[in-house]
Design a protein around this motif. Structure first.
Motif, PDB file in Angstrom:
ATOM      1  N   VAL A   4       0.865  -1.169   0.000  1.00 17.09           N
ATOM      2  CA  VAL A   4       0.000   0.000   0.000  1.00 17.09           C
ATOM      3  C   VAL A   4       0.902   1.220   0.000  1.00 17.09           C
ATOM      4  N   LYS A   5       0.694   2.101  -0.958  1.00 13.46           N
ATOM      5  CA  LYS A   5       1.488   3.326  -1.011  1.00 13.46           C
ATOM      6  C   LYS A   5       0.814   4.394  -0.175  1.00 13.46           C
ATOM      7  N   ILE A   6       1.601   5.022   0.694  1.00 14.01           N
ATOM      8  CA  ILE A   6       1.107   6.111   1.528  1.00 14.01           C
ATOM      9  C   ILE A   6       2.071   7.281   1.419  1.00 14.01           C
ATOM     10  N   SER A   7       1.605   8.438   1.811  1.00 12.20           N
ATOM     11  CA  SER A   7       2.446   9.635   1.746  1.00 12.20           C
ATOM     12  C   SER A   7       3.563   9.559   2.786  1.00 12.20           C
ATOM     13  N   ASP A   8       4.594  10.343   2.553  1.00 14.80           N
ATOM     14  CA  ASP A   8       5.693  10.408   3.515  1.00 14.80           C
ATOM     15  C   ASP A   8       5.199  10.926   4.868  1.00 14.80           C
ATOM     16  N   MET A  10       2.154  10.574   6.185  1.00 18.87           N
ATOM     17  CA  MET A  10       1.423   9.519   6.880  1.00 18.87           C
ATOM     18  C   MET A  10       2.384   8.478   7.444  1.00 18.87           C
ATOM     19  N   HIS A  11       3.433   8.150   6.701  1.00 17.26           N
ATOM     20  CA  HIS A  11       4.436   7.203   7.193  1.00 17.26           C
ATOM     21  C   HIS A  11       5.082   7.734   8.468  1.00 17.26           C
ATOM     22  N   ALA A  29      -0.439   0.950  11.432  1.00 17.20           N
ATOM     23  CA  ALA A  29      -1.271   1.166  10.238  1.00 17.20           C
ATOM     24  C   ALA A  29      -2.471   0.227  10.246  1.00 17.20           C
ATOM     25  N   MET A  33      -6.415   1.185  10.384  1.00 17.59           N
ATOM     26  CA  MET A  33      -7.326   0.715   9.336  1.00 17.59           C
ATOM     27  C   MET A  33      -8.506  -0.041   9.937  1.00 17.59           C
TER      28      MET A  33
END
Length: 84
Positions: A4-8, A10-11, A29, A33
């Motif tokens: 799953v790609k998330i923004s920097d 959010m990481h 995460a 979720m």
């Protein structure tokens, strides 16, 4: 399992929250979720009640969206396939 790609940002939020709550980034995460999924399916519940659903689901074998959709709030049915 997938990627799953998330923004920097959010990481970084996951890293900070995970460190504060003694969880890995992935565990944090997944927690967010699960809480978000149950909150969308049961908007009438508060955070404490959502956490109770998560505990009940874990005792029943794990959170399964198909069972969560058909269950009544406070009585989720779990499935071993949803367990992490």
């Amino acid at each position: 399992m997938g990627i799953v790609k998330i923004s920097d940002l959010m990481h970084e939020n996951l890293r900070v929250a995970g460190n504060a709550l003694s969880r890995s980034i992935n565990a944090q995460a997944e927690h967010w979720m699960r809480v978000g999924m149950l909150t969308e399916m049961h908007p009438e519940l508060d955070y404490r009640e959502v956490c109770q659903l998560l505990i009940q689901a874990e005792l029943a074998g794990g959170l399964d969206i198909a069972a969560a959709v058909t269950s009544q709030p406070g009585k989720p049915r779990g499935s071993a396939t949803g367990k992490h």
